[in-house]
Enzyme design. Structure first.
Site, short mmCIF file in Angstrom:
data_model
loop_
_atom_site.label_atom_id
_atom_site.label_comp_id
_atom_site.label_asym_id
_atom_site.label_seq_id
_atom_site.Cartn_x
_atom_site.Cartn_y
_atom_site.Cartn_z
CG PHE A 123 23.12 20.53 -40.26
CD1 PHE A 123 22.71 21.17 -41.40
CD2 PHE A 123 22.67 19.23 -40.02
CE1 PHE A 123 21.86 20.55 -42.31
CE2 PHE A 123 21.82 18.61 -40.92
CZ PHE A 123 21.42 19.27 -42.06
CD GLN A 237 15.96 17.77 -31.95
OE1 GLN A 237 16.18 16.95 -32.84
NE2 GLN A 237 16.87 18.60 -31.51
CG HIS A 239 11.88 20.21 -36.68
ND1 HIS A 239 11.44 21.34 -37.31
CD2 HIS A 239 13.06 19.88 -37.25
CE1 HIS A 239 12.32 21.67 -38.24
NE2 HIS A 239 13.32 20.80 -38.22
CG LEU A 253 10.80 18.34 -40.52
CD1 LEU A 253 10.48 18.30 -39.03
CD2 LEU A 253 12.17 17.76 -40.77
CD GLU A 256 15.89 23.32 -37.59
OE1 GLU A 256 14.95 22.97 -36.87
OE2 GLU A 256 17.06 22.97 -37.40
NE ARG A 287 16.06 20.71 -34.97
CZ ARG A 287 16.39 19.61 -35.61
NH1 ARG A 287 16.22 18.44 -35.05
NH2 ARG A 287 16.90 19.66 -36.82
CG HIS A 352 12.27 15.94 -35.64
ND1 HIS A 352 11.86 15.47 -36.87
CD2 HIS A 352 13.58 16.26 -35.78
CE1 HIS A 352 12.89 15.51 -37.72
NE2 HIS A 352 13.93 15.96 -37.08
NE ARG A 387 17.96 14.60 -33.91
CZ ARG A 387 17.99 14.69 -35.24
NH1 ARG A 387 18.97 14.16 -35.92
NH2 ARG A 387 17.02 15.30 -35.88
C1 LIG Z 1 11.60 14.22 -41.39
C2 LIG Z 1 12.87 13.75 -40.73
C3 LIG Z 1 14.08 14.29 -41.12
C4 LIG Z 1 15.26 13.84 -40.52
N1 LIG Z 1 16.45 14.34 -40.97
C5 LIG Z 1 17.61 13.89 -40.43
C6 LIG Z 1 18.86 14.35 -40.92
O1 LIG Z 1 18.94 15.18 -41.84
N2 LIG Z 1 19.99 13.86 -40.37
C7 LIG Z 1 19.98 12.95 -39.35
O2 LIG Z 1 21.04 12.55 -38.88
N3 LIG Z 1 18.79 12.47 -38.88
C8 LIG Z 1 17.62 12.91 -39.39
N4 LIG Z 1 16.43 12.43 -38.92
C9 LIG Z 1 16.45 11.35 -37.90
C10 LIG Z 1 16.80 10.00 -38.53
O3 LIG Z 1 16.13 9.87 -39.75
C11 LIG Z 1 16.41 8.81 -37.65
O4 LIG Z 1 16.81 9.03 -36.34
C12 LIG Z 1 17.04 7.51 -38.12
O5 LIG Z 1 16.75 7.31 -39.48
C13 LIG Z 1 16.58 6.31 -37.29
O6 LIG Z 1 17.05 5.13 -37.88
P1 LIG Z 1 16.87 3.71 -37.15
O7 LIG Z 1 17.55 2.71 -38.00
O8 LIG Z 1 17.28 3.82 -35.73
O9 LIG Z 1 15.31 3.44 -37.13
P2 LIG Z 1 14.20 3.46 -38.28
O10 LIG Z 1 14.69 3.99 -39.57
O11 LIG Z 1 13.03 4.12 -37.63
O12 LIG Z 1 13.88 1.94 -38.50
C14 LIG Z 1 13.16 1.18 -37.56
C15 LIG Z 1 12.96 -0.21 -38.12
O13 LIG Z 1 12.35 -1.03 -37.13
C16 LIG Z 1 11.29 -1.77 -37.69
N5 LIG Z 1 10.36 -2.10 -36.60
C17 LIG Z 1 9.79 -1.26 -35.70
N6 LIG Z 1 9.03 -1.95 -34.84
C18 LIG Z 1 9.11 -3.26 -35.20
C19 LIG Z 1 8.53 -4.48 -34.71
N7 LIG Z 1 7.72 -4.50 -33.64
N8 LIG Z 1 8.83 -5.63 -35.34
C20 LIG Z 1 9.63 -5.64 -36.44
N9 LIG Z 1 10.20 -4.52 -36.94
C21 LIG Z 1 9.95 -3.36 -36.32
C22 LIG Z 1 10.74 -0.85 -38.77
O14 LIG Z 1 10.01 -1.57 -39.73
C23 LIG Z 1 12.04 -0.29 -39.33
O15 LIG Z 1 12.60 -1.21 -40.24
C24 LIG Z 1 15.23 12.87 -39.48
C25 LIG Z 1 14.00 12.35 -39.08
C26 LIG Z 1 12.83 12.79 -39.69
C27 LIG Z 1 11.52 12.23 -39.24
#
Ligand SMILES: Cc1cc2nc3c(=O)[nH]c(=O)nc-3n(C[C@H](O)[C@H](O)[C@H](O)COP(=O)(O)OP(=O)(O)OC[C@H]3O[C@@H](n4cnc5c(N)ncnc54)[C@H](O)[C@@H]3O)c2cc1C
Length: 578
Positions: A123, A237, A239, A253, A256, A287, A352, A387
């Site tokens: 990457f 960030q 994208h 998205l 990349e 990026r 992103h 990032r």
């Molecule tokens: C298209 C895309 C591709 C990506 N690709 C990569 C990759 O290849 N590698 C990488 O490392 N990262 C990647 N990322 C980033 C990564 O996916 C995220 O940063 C990561 O999944 C975030 O996980 P999280 O558990 O912090 O939050 P999330 O997965 O966003 O979960 C948040 C949770 O909080 C809950 N929630 C929110 N507000 C409330 C509320 N008020 N009350 C109750 N529940 C609530 C939601 O329901 C959910 O369950 C990518 C992101 C995107 C958008």
């Protein structure tokens, strides 16, 4: 006081969010025998995490045995423009290999070489191949493995709970208040400790790689109202390549890998403009640079009809595209009726990832409120001003485990828990007051207004004038929100959820605009037209409080071995970037 049904629940530790970070924390707590409750506002198998495509980083050395966690940390720190917290980064990189082992044990099927080793790919800005992946569905694979492990452990998970407020007494959290999205009944959840894992705030831009109703800034509002400080909120960030057309898919998205496989960027005049921005690396530049280049071409009038630039893979041939980029092929057929083997894609920068977020202690991820932890995309510290792709999933896994351990320790050591009835009453009143408002405004259009103003004033490129105008318009939207009409109906309380989302977005937007104003320099994702240079005086984190004050904190020193490696150059030739 509210007349609706109000149910009381209690847990040793409450986890808010069921993405990778929240589930990993929940699993740790269950394994430690702590009574845990995980809640989310959407289905656990469809949290934002499922969108992650490209991979998860760990210095396993399966492909490049000379890799080390120290080199991974050095790459991460250098790419952060020295704003990441070195202790956080070193912990992440040291512990990431164990996180991959766990995921494999829990059933995640990562790609393997013929001899059985896990495959790791390059990457961008990584010195070695250290990204594990499951096709371009890595996030989904991880999320499903975590859901399955949580099921094995009987972790109680609720998918229908919207948390509106953290319950705090005298600087210490004692639970959270929320409502059931289906029937509107209220929930008072009493807990010794709370882990906030509710994601970032990138949906407050018009073009965003998040889906509707996720990443609306809930974490920032919940934490800010509870008394936490936020850090580096301006560092978002963008994208370089999100879809621009059709409108309803804007921001989705375009991986990349498209550029990694040889995709070429051209403006509407047919010029391969990256020759002007980064002649050596062209489309394989970093990026932030490609995002800025795309932005410039569009804003200077060389964009396409729909306001994008062209990303072309037609020269690669149909077989290569179908073999190497199947998800992208399907995405454009499904969403835009466009065959990318025959016609170029239209793309533009898309919000992103929230690199800033809740200010946490380097390793424990304690916040400013006792007993409250923040983890995953909602926390700050790992990524600084840029990032490295693949580090966020690793962050969710590593710090999800650590906050689980920390919260378990806190809960076990707690002698006394004050359940402040006034705090519960205030939380109930906040929802009552929102439901009682009468006016002619609705949450969706106001969200749209926030997204428009953030896009115009605080997008890829920023200026003092634009940011001040953004703040002025934000005040107007906040004023209009006083006349918000919330109409729960037979289909449920989604309208109330949207109204609460709006509150989160307003706060997240304010903090972002104010920090972007304060960072009078260009560094990584923060590009200021009026301050084009990086200012050594601003090699600092900006720490924002609800009262609008912003202070500076200087990141600590990296360990000598990591600092020495970070001083070296990385050759990016021919490497994927995501
Ligand atoms: C298209 C895309 C591709 C990506 N690709 C990569 C990759 O290849 N590698 C990488 O490392 N990262 C990647 N990322 C980033 C990564 O996916 C995220 O940063 C990561 O999944 C975030 O996980 P999280 O558990 O912090 O939050 P999330 O997965 O966003 O979960 C948040 C949770 O909080 C809950 N929630 C929110 N507000 C409330 C509320 N008020 N009350 C109750 N529940 C609530 C939601 O329901 C959910 O369950 C990518 C992101 C995107 C958008």
């Amino acid at each position: 006081m509210t007349a609706v049904e109000e149910r009381r629940l209690s847990a040793g530790v409450l986890v808010i969010g069921t993405g990778a970070a929240g589930l990993r924390a929940g699993i740790e707590l269950a394994q430690a025998g702590v009574q845990v409750l995980c809640v989310g506002k959407r289905r656990r198998d469809d949290a934002h995490t499922v969108l992650a495509a490209g991979g998860i980083n760990a210095a396993l050395g399966t492909m490049d045995p000379e890799d080390s966690w120290q080199q991974h940390a050095a790459d991460t720190l250098r790419e952060s423009y020295w704003l990441a917290d070195p202790r956080t980064v070193e912990t992440l990189c040291r512990e990431a290999p164990a996180a991959i082992d766990e995921l494999v044990r829990w059933g995640a099927q990562f790609a393997r070489e013929e001899d059985g080793r896990l495959t790791q790919r390059f990457f961008g800005a990584h010195t070695f191949r250290r990204t594990c992946f499951a096709g371009d569905y890595t996030g989904r694979e991880i999320q499903l493995a975590l859901v399955s492990r949580a099921r094995e452990l009987d972790v109680p998970i609720r998918d229908d709970v919207y948390i509106t407020r953290l319950l705090v007494h005298d600087g210490r959290v004692f639970g959270a208040y929320g409502f059931n999205i289906d029937d509107g009944s209220r929930l008072v959840i009493i807990a010794d400790a709370v882990i906030l894992a509710a994601g970032g705030h990138t949906r407050i831009w018009r073009r965003s790689s998040s889906r509707r109703d996720e990443n609306t800034g809930d974490s920032m509002r919940l934490a800010g109202d509870a008394g936490c400080r936020l850090r580096d909120m301006e560092l978002v960030q963008f994208h370089p390549t999100g879809m621009v057309f059709p409108e309803e898919s804007a921001g989705t998205l375009v991986t990349e890998a498209v550029r990694g496989e040889g995709g070429i960027l051209r403006n509407a005049r047919g010029e391969r403009f990256m020759e002007r921005y980064d002649p050596a690396r062209l489309e394989l530049s970093t990026r932030d640079r490609v995002a800025l280049a795309n932005y410039n071409e569009i804003s200077e009038g060389r964009g396409t009809e729909h306001g994008g630039v062209l990303l072309d893979v037609t020269h690669l041939g149909r077989d290569t595209v179908l073999d190497r980029l199947p998800r992208m092929y399907r995405q454009f057929i499904d969403l835009a009726m466009l065959d990318i083997t025959r016609e170029p894609m239209e793309v533009a920068p898309t919000a992103h990832y929230s690199m800033g977020g809740v200010r946490v202690e380097s390793v424990t991820h304690e916040t400013d409120v006792e007993g409250l932890y923040a983890v995953g995309e909602c926390a700050s510290g790992v990524h600084g001003a840029n990032r490295l792709g693949g580090n966020s999933l690793a962050e969710c896994m590593v710090f999800g485990r650590i906050v689980g351990e920390e919260a378990a320790r806190w809960s076990a050591a707690l002698d006394l828990q004050v359940r402040d009835r006034t705090a519960i009453h205030d939380a109930a009143e906040e929802v009552d007051e929102l439901l009682a408002r009468r006016g002619d405004e609705f949450a969706r259009p106001l969200q749209r207004a926030v997204r428009d103003l953030m896009t115009e004033s605080c997008g890829v490129v920023r200026t003092e004038g634009g940011l001040r105008e953004g703040l002025r318009q934000l005040d107007e939207v906040a004023e209009r929100a006083q006349a918000l009409e919330v109409r729960p109906d037979l289909a449920g309380y989604a309208d109330l959820a949207h109204a609460m989302d709006l509150q989160g977005s307003l706060l997240a937007a304010q903090a972002t605009l104010e920090c972007a104003l304060e960072r009078r320099e260009s560094r990584g994702a923060q590009a200021r037209l009026d301050y084009p240079d990086t200012d050594p005086e601003l090699a600092a984190n900006l720490v924002w409080s609800l009262d609008g004050t912003i202070s500076r904190e200087t990141p600590s020193e990296a360990s000598p071995e990591v600092a020495a490696l970070a001083a070296g150059e990385v050759d990016l030739t021919g490497r994927l970037l995501e």
